[in-house]
Design a protein around this motif. Sequence first.
Motif, PDB file in Angstrom:
ATOM      1  N   ALA A  28       0.828  -1.211   0.000  1.00 48.00           N
ATOM      2  CA  ALA A  28       0.000   0.000   0.000  1.00 48.00           C
ATOM      3  C   ALA A  28       0.862   1.261   0.000  1.00 48.00           C
ATOM      4  N   THR A  29       1.806   1.316  -0.920  1.00 44.68           N
ATOM      5  CA  THR A  29       2.702   2.461  -1.016  1.00 44.68           C
ATOM      6  C   THR A  29       2.817   2.895  -2.477  1.00 44.68           C
ATOM      7  N   VAL A  30       3.199   4.153  -2.668  1.00 46.17           N
ATOM      8  CA  VAL A  30       3.485   4.691  -3.997  1.00 46.17           C
ATOM      9  C   VAL A  30       4.975   4.551  -4.252  1.00 46.17           C
ATOM     10  N   ILE A  31       5.342   3.762  -5.248  1.00 47.19           N
ATOM     11  CA  ILE A  31       6.754   3.520  -5.549  1.00 47.19           C
ATOM     12  C   ILE A  31       7.344   4.696  -6.312  1.00 47.19           C
ATOM     13  N   ASP A  32       6.641   5.149  -7.317  1.00 46.44           N
ATOM     14  CA  ASP A  32       7.188   6.234  -8.137  1.00 46.44           C
ATOM     15  C   ASP A  32       6.037   6.953  -8.834  1.00 46.44           C
ATOM     16  N   THR A  33       6.308   8.168  -9.254  1.00 49.39           N
ATOM     17  CA  THR A  33       5.335   8.978  -9.981  1.00 49.39           C
ATOM     18  C   THR A  33       6.045   9.621 -11.168  1.00 49.39           C
ATOM     19  N   TYR A  34       5.418   9.565 -12.338  1.00 49.83           N
ATOM     20  CA  TYR A  34       6.001  10.097 -13.563  1.00 49.83           C
ATOM     21  C   TYR A  34       5.101  11.215 -14.088  1.00 49.83           C
ATOM     22  N   HIS A  35       5.736  12.314 -14.478  1.00 48.54           N
ATOM     23  CA  HIS A  35       5.037  13.457 -15.057  1.00 48.54           C
ATOM     24  C   HIS A  35       5.701  13.763 -16.401  1.00 48.54           C
ATOM     25  N   GLU A  36       5.274  13.083 -17.436  1.00 46.87           N
ATOM     26  CA  GLU A  36       5.866  13.255 -18.759  1.00 46.87           C
ATOM     27  C   GLU A  36       4.853  13.755 -19.783  1.00 46.87           C
ATOM     28  N   HIS A  37       3.578  13.488 -19.551  1.00 46.50           N
ATOM     29  CA  HIS A  37       2.553  13.865 -20.525  1.00 46.50           C
ATOM     30  C   HIS A  37       2.000  15.247 -20.216  1.00 46.50           C
ATOM     31  N   ASP A  38       1.540  15.907 -21.274  1.00 43.78           N
ATOM     32  CA  ASP A  38       0.837  17.170 -21.150  1.00 43.78           C
ATOM     33  C   ASP A  38      -0.651  16.893 -21.292  1.00 43.78           C
ATOM     34  N   GLY A  39      -1.327  16.807 -20.178  1.00 46.88           N
ATOM     35  CA  GLY A  39      -2.740  16.498 -20.205  1.00 46.88           C
ATOM     36  C   GLY A  39      -3.010  15.114 -19.652  1.00 46.88           C
ATOM     37  N   PRO A  40      -4.274  14.701 -19.649  1.00 56.19           N
ATOM     38  CA  PRO A  40      -4.643  13.394 -19.079  1.00 56.19           C
ATOM     39  C   PRO A  40      -3.956  12.237 -19.790  1.00 56.19           C
ATOM     40  N   VAL A  41      -3.694  11.187 -19.011  1.00 53.29           N
ATOM     41  CA  VAL A  41      -3.111   9.955 -19.534  1.00 53.29           C
ATOM     42  C   VAL A  41      -4.200   8.892 -19.455  1.00 53.29           C
ATOM     43  N   ARG A  42      -4.582   8.321 -20.596  1.00 60.80           N
ATOM     44  CA  ARG A  42      -5.716   7.394 -20.640  1.00 60.80           C
ATOM     45  C   ARG A  42      -5.285   5.941 -20.791  1.00 60.80           C
ATOM     46  N   GLY A  43      -4.180   5.694 -21.451  1.00 60.34           N
ATOM     47  CA  GLY A  43      -3.744   4.324 -21.688  1.00 60.34           C
ATOM     48  C   GLY A  43      -2.444   4.019 -20.967  1.00 60.34           C
ATOM     49  N   ILE A  44      -2.346   2.819 -20.391  1.00 57.97           N
ATOM     50  CA  ILE A  44      -1.140   2.402 -19.680  1.00 57.97           C
ATOM     51  C   ILE A  44      -1.048   0.892 -19.750  1.00 57.97           C
ATOM     52  N   ALA A  45       0.179   0.353 -19.839  1.00 56.82           N
ATOM     53  CA  ALA A  45       0.338  -1.106 -19.915  1.00 56.82           C
ATOM     54  C   ALA A  45       1.768  -1.479 -19.584  1.00 56.82           C
ATOM     55  N   PHE A  46       1.927  -2.573 -18.799  1.00 61.00           N
ATOM     56  CA  PHE A  46       3.228  -3.173 -18.540  1.00 61.00           C
ATOM     57  C   PHE A  46       3.616  -4.089 -19.688  1.00 61.00           C
ATOM     58  N   HIS A  47       4.913  -4.229 -19.896  1.00 63.47           N
ATOM     59  CA  HIS A  47       5.396  -5.241 -20.829  1.00 63.47           C
ATOM     60  C   HIS A  47       5.360  -6.597 -20.137  1.00 63.47           C
ATOM     61  N   PRO A  48       5.028  -7.665 -20.851  1.00 62.67           N
ATOM     62  CA  PRO A  48       4.916  -8.980 -20.182  1.00 62.67           C
ATOM     63  C   PRO A  48       6.225  -9.487 -19.597  1.00 62.67           C
TER      64      PRO A  48
ATOM     65  N   VAL B 191      -3.297   1.718 -24.936  1.00 62.68           N
ATOM     66  CA  VAL B 191      -2.043   1.174 -25.478  1.00 62.68           C
ATOM     67  C   VAL B 191      -1.832  -0.198 -24.863  1.00 62.68           C
ATOM     68  N   GLN B 192      -1.152  -1.069 -25.612  1.00 57.06           N
ATOM     69  CA  GLN B 192      -0.891  -2.422 -25.111  1.00 57.06           C
ATOM     70  C   GLN B 192       0.316  -3.011 -25.819  1.00 57.06           C
ATOM     71  N   PHE B 193       1.139  -3.768 -25.060  1.00 62.27           N
ATOM     72  CA  PHE B 193       2.254  -4.516 -25.637  1.00 62.27           C
ATOM     73  C   PHE B 193       1.751  -5.855 -26.177  1.00 62.27           C
ATOM     74  N   HIS B 194       2.418  -6.321 -27.215  1.00 63.20           N
ATOM     75  CA  HIS B 194       2.176  -7.690 -27.699  1.00 63.20           C
ATOM     76  C   HIS B 194       2.815  -8.679 -26.750  1.00 63.20           C
ATOM     77  N   HIS B 195       2.225  -9.870 -26.639  1.00 60.10           N
ATOM     78  CA  HIS B 195       2.720 -10.844 -25.665  1.00 60.10           C
ATOM     79  C   HIS B 195       4.043 -11.460 -26.077  1.00 60.10           C
ATOM     80  N   GLU B 196       4.418 -11.404 -27.352  1.00 61.82           N
ATOM     81  CA  GLU B 196       5.673 -12.007 -27.806  1.00 61.82           C
ATOM     82  C   GLU B 196       6.502 -11.048 -28.644  1.00 61.82           C
ATOM     83  N   LEU B 197       5.893 -10.366 -29.575  1.00 59.49           N
ATOM     84  CA  LEU B 197       6.612  -9.537 -30.539  1.00 59.49           C
ATOM     85  C   LEU B 197       6.833  -8.139 -29.974  1.00 59.49           C
ATOM     86  N   PRO B 198       7.802  -7.424 -30.503  1.00 54.02           N
ATOM     87  CA  PRO B 198       8.083  -6.054 -30.024  1.00 54.02           C
ATOM     88  C   PRO B 198       7.098  -5.050 -30.611  1.00 54.02           C
ATOM     89  N   TRP B 199       5.830  -5.280 -30.344  1.00 49.37           N
ATOM     90  CA  TRP B 199       4.780  -4.452 -30.918  1.00 49.37           C
ATOM     91  C   TRP B 199       4.012  -3.729 -29.813  1.00 49.37           C
TER      92      TRP B 199
END
Length: 1420
Positions: free
Chosen positions: A41-61, A99-107
Amino acid sequence: MLVSFESKSSRVKGLSFHPKRPWILASLHSGAIQLLDYRLATVIDTYHEHDGPVRGIAFHPTQPLFVSGGDDAKIKVFHYGLRRCLFTLTGHADYIRTVQFHHELPWIVSASDDQTVRVWNWQNRTCLAVLSGHNHYVMCASFHPTEDLVVSASLDQTIRVWDVSGLGGGSANAAQAIAAVTAAGLWSAGSASSYQDHHAGGAPGPLRLGPGANPANALGIGGGSSTGFGPGAFGGTSGAGGISGVIDRLGGSLEVAVKFTLEGHTRGVNWASFHPTLPLIVSGADDRTIKLWRYTESRAWEVDTLRGHVNNVSCVLFHPHLDVIVSNSEDKTIRVWDLVRRSCVAVFRREMDRFWILAMHPHLNMIAAGHDSGCMVFKLQRERPPFAIIEGGVLVYVRDRLVRALQLDTGREWPVCVARGRLPAGDAGAPWPATARNGNSSGTGFGSNVSSSGLFGLTTGSGMLAPPPRRLQYQALERTLLLQYDAEGGFAELYQFPARIDEPRAATGDGQELQIEPRRIQALSSVLLGQNRWLTLEEDGLVMREIRQNSERRIALPAPGIRHIFPAAAGLVLLAAREHVLLWDWQRQKALATLDAPLVQYAVWSEDRAQVALLAKHTLWLANRNLERLAFIHETMRIKSAAWDESQVLLYSTMSHLKYCLPNGDSGIVCTLREPLYLTWVRGPAVAALDRRAQPQTLAIDPAEYTFKLLLWRQRYDQVRQALAESRLPGKSMISYLQQKGYLDIALWFADEPQTRFVLALHAGYLETALEIALQLDDHDAWESLAKKALEYGQVRLAELCFQRLKNLERLLFLYVMTGDWAKLERLYHIAESQKDLVAQLQIALILGDVDCRIHVLEAAGLDTLASLTKTTYAACSPRDVETSTEPTLTLAPSLALLQSPLTAIDETWASEDWPLLPAADAGRIAGDGATGYLRARDIDQTRQVSGPVLDDLHEASVSESAPKPLRVSVSIHESQTGIATGPGQRSAALLDSEAANAAHSTAEHDLVRFLPAEEDSTIDDGWADTLDLELPPDAVSSPASDREHVSAANASNATISALPDASGTLPVDESRLLLLEDVAIEAGSSRSDQWRARADAPGEWVLAGDPQRALALLTQQIALAEPAVLQPVLRALQAAAWTSVPSSTPACLGLLRPCISRGQGVSSQISCLPFPISCQVLERRLEHILGFVTRGAFVEADRHLLSLLWIIPFVVVDREAEAEEARLRSLLSTCREYRLGMRLVLEQRQCKSRGIESDSDRERLVQLAALFTHCNLEPSHLVLALRAAMKLAYEQQFYELASRFARRILETEPTPELEAASKKVIAFAERRLSERRPGITNNSSELESRHLPPSLYDERQTFVIDAERLVPIYADESPRSCPYCAASYSRAVRCTICLLSRLDAEPVPTGIVFRPRGAAGNP
């Protein structure tokens, strides 16, 4: 819904679980990206790179990457290890939704409001394809988990499935591919050249369809190839191979093609996603519906529509492990749908927040939801499988709605029965209905591939989400099995078997013997009691039921708030309330013990029922069978389960670790767990457990660490030595543990690092070992530490060696002077001369009495005048210098004498031998061959209690391997000088000692008074908080040798040297005055604490004697002490004040620690009898200061300080004959009681006012409290203040008659003129109001009538006392009970609320507080 984590932030628009770590990414509408640890229950890190709302987010597998897309039309790829953005992909022209990463390919696939879906290669940072076709915002796009498909949903009311099997990722063979496509007429030459130029420059660019392309091919329904090229014709393979897969089949489909277009929603589609294994798609739209779609290789169609949401459906996903669909909506709900029956089975509502996004963990049963004020992580059901260990090492547990038994020794498993839950008999869940090509239901299809049961029957016949049983209990004697469920408010199922279930058996083909109809009872909790009985917990009480009959008996709850029942020893159960746990005898219906353990969820007993572990969410308690707490552990991560091994060590598991806990509270980590396990059975190095899927697991551990600690705690030193020989337990944690527990010799055996070994050897007293390591280190700090320890232990030669290594002339000078080694002191002079250290030369010359050297040093320093004066002064000492000197000769006054050398006749033994040490028995050592002749620290502390010729009683004594050599001491002081010195300007040593003791006592009294409120600062929360960490000094022991040195030093000014050195420089020794240590019997004497224990009989005396437990036991008999821990700060402060450092009367004698009190028995005539550290006068001064708080209206401070005063009074001791002082002390106690009762009344008035005065009952209560305050026994000035406040309040609340009574009482106290005038006005006004109410008099006033306080609330004409708990009057017709300590009155309380010390229902009756010893006159 079981919420395990929740965060507060701005609106969350995107979520993504890390596949392995307990992390989740949240993209916020504020433009930030948060990396959260939902386990901690902790915040590890916070990133401020976008200008405006961020709607899509995804981890790489697999890679340490994540991708984000925002309203700034940028896609950013981050490396969370480096904590920065790696690069940015640009190409979209509007908001990016997902946004989403492909499960195998660098897509990467992205969906945008520019009506396109783009596929990117994040390795070479290029856009592989632009998927155009939607004519409105594309709300989401995602890859298929295993196939080369992409699904997208748009506000154009369509869902499109794209085939990306022909998409490549580079430009190696792009030229050949483009040439072939152009030759086939499928792509224009201009587009080909544009594409080549675009990719030659390295800029990202899409692959678009040219004007010559076949529209049918673009839709994915084109025919076969019209050329001779096949798959791989351009140096690659079809599908995911490199850029050579740009075209899979010439003349067939292009790189990306629309495979299906699904239409059915009437409004815009917000979300669409694939099923992880089945050919299914689920979608949610603004038409408030959820649609299921099935697809094949050639077509797709709608299966069903799910309705229930009342607003736009924001997101909908398949559960990766259960046959359910989870959706959320802007109607502030999350709904769970049965995939089999296609109905809603659960609804979770949030009152204020709309839901926007969902995320499923790929491996765990974890779901995340984002809403307007943050996000939360939850589970749909409890994952802990119920289990129990029965006789013969058989594990009974539940998996897949089937109760199973597992023989742990052999691993054989057999079914027992079906766990029915709420399912009707024979219902295992309906299968998935098959669907024909036209969309109608039929009897065949792919329904066999769909698991209909889920986990523990997630889909029930009534459409409810039924979690697994919470607990399982089995009794072999009655052959009964009890399952307790939490669903539907809680219910229990009782199964009765015709035979024992702990014997292996095989089920028949139809499994009818497993279908046992249970006895179902609605209950919050239940437990099997034995004797053909079981106990259930309901909302209004307990119910005792017969197993084989339907008879039942209701029992009232022994305590409010009970939520769980756990089994205990025979005839006993554990009842867990919110704040505590009760040990309850169900036969006698009596609570035997109580343990303060809040929110306990599970209880785990050892096999012999001697100890129990109580498990809460993050805390764990160990207790014995009488519910006495043994240990307490708090964990940051959630505690999942616990099990006892055969050696009474508790092993427990958290989310990521397997840990242990010893009965003394020591804990540690056994190993790390990849996933949470639920421990069932522990035997030696084997641990049996169940995972979250209720699959049996066996874990091999190394129990050497906790077994070793257990042997140390049980003091089985022979087994410890054997364990050390068999296995070596490395690690700094073990060394730190041994050092903390005082086993320094064993810690030294473990350590390998020289620096660590050196520190341990110093602390353990192994100076020889420390010397060897110091020679290896050759470090300045090491020599400094060793020298200090050598001086403490009396190792003179070792200290000299260290000072020589340090080249510290000052320390060597001090050492030689202390030991009387004048020969080495002379050599030290020459060393200082060679180093040109003039200060050291002058000091040595002064000590040796060498005038020539002093003159030489002064001349070398350039002080010729001072050198000449010294030479002239001492000219008479050398006749030769007088004859040859040209300086004038000085004549000294007769009363003056030349400064002589302070050299004394000291035996050479002092200079050549170490100081003697007391021998210790070898039985105290357990370290084996590695030990070198010293005990560990705790044994050294005990050796200090023995009297002997030690240098300093305050320093730890060392222990020698062999007996010390005899010490020869030459006594050369005249016998006439052994008395008390009476020379001019000197006082007796006894007088100095007495004055120093008195000064020290005043200091000690001041230290203890710090527990009371400080007069300077009234804002301190606890005046006694500074004394919590005071450590008690050990008992000081004065030896005959130290007394003799004390007398000798006190008379040093009158002592004369009885003999002069002979020609050889040695002193003549009087053999009659030699004292051999071997002739003196060294016996352990009694300490001052032991003497006090022999005479102590009051609580305060026991505290000063060093036995606070006896003091608390005595208070339990006298005042029925309820909670001894409350007085712990007082005990520490009192003991610290009872011992004080007494400075010595002369510089040659060391200060001692001695007790500050004496009762006048057996006290030396030279030591004055000191009073008790806290006297009645001190407490009275403190009370006067507290009354000042009352005068200023600081009622909170006054209440707190009055309570601290009540806690100190029981430990005050008065003289045997001081009856008047005891009466003053009891009067002080009564005053504290009355004022604390008054403070409670005033503070209750404040709470009533803060709650608001809305009704007549509120006004009556407020006035009642003010009236009762005036009946407390207060000082006259405070009584006037209380009466004035009560009169004003009664007048304001229109209790005019009562206000006039208070006014008359004020007039009886000789008030001030202003108050007297005001009181008379109130009386006149009240009389006028009363006269208007008489018959015949018309009341035309617009004022309200006067209110009256009922006599039951307050009647001053009756005799009453105040109930200190309820703060109401207790009249004479009632029989109140009183506190045995402070005498506060109560009607039905069980514990005093004034002193917070005494119990009111104690048996036997308390004897009462005793301030004087029992031998005193007038005391019982």
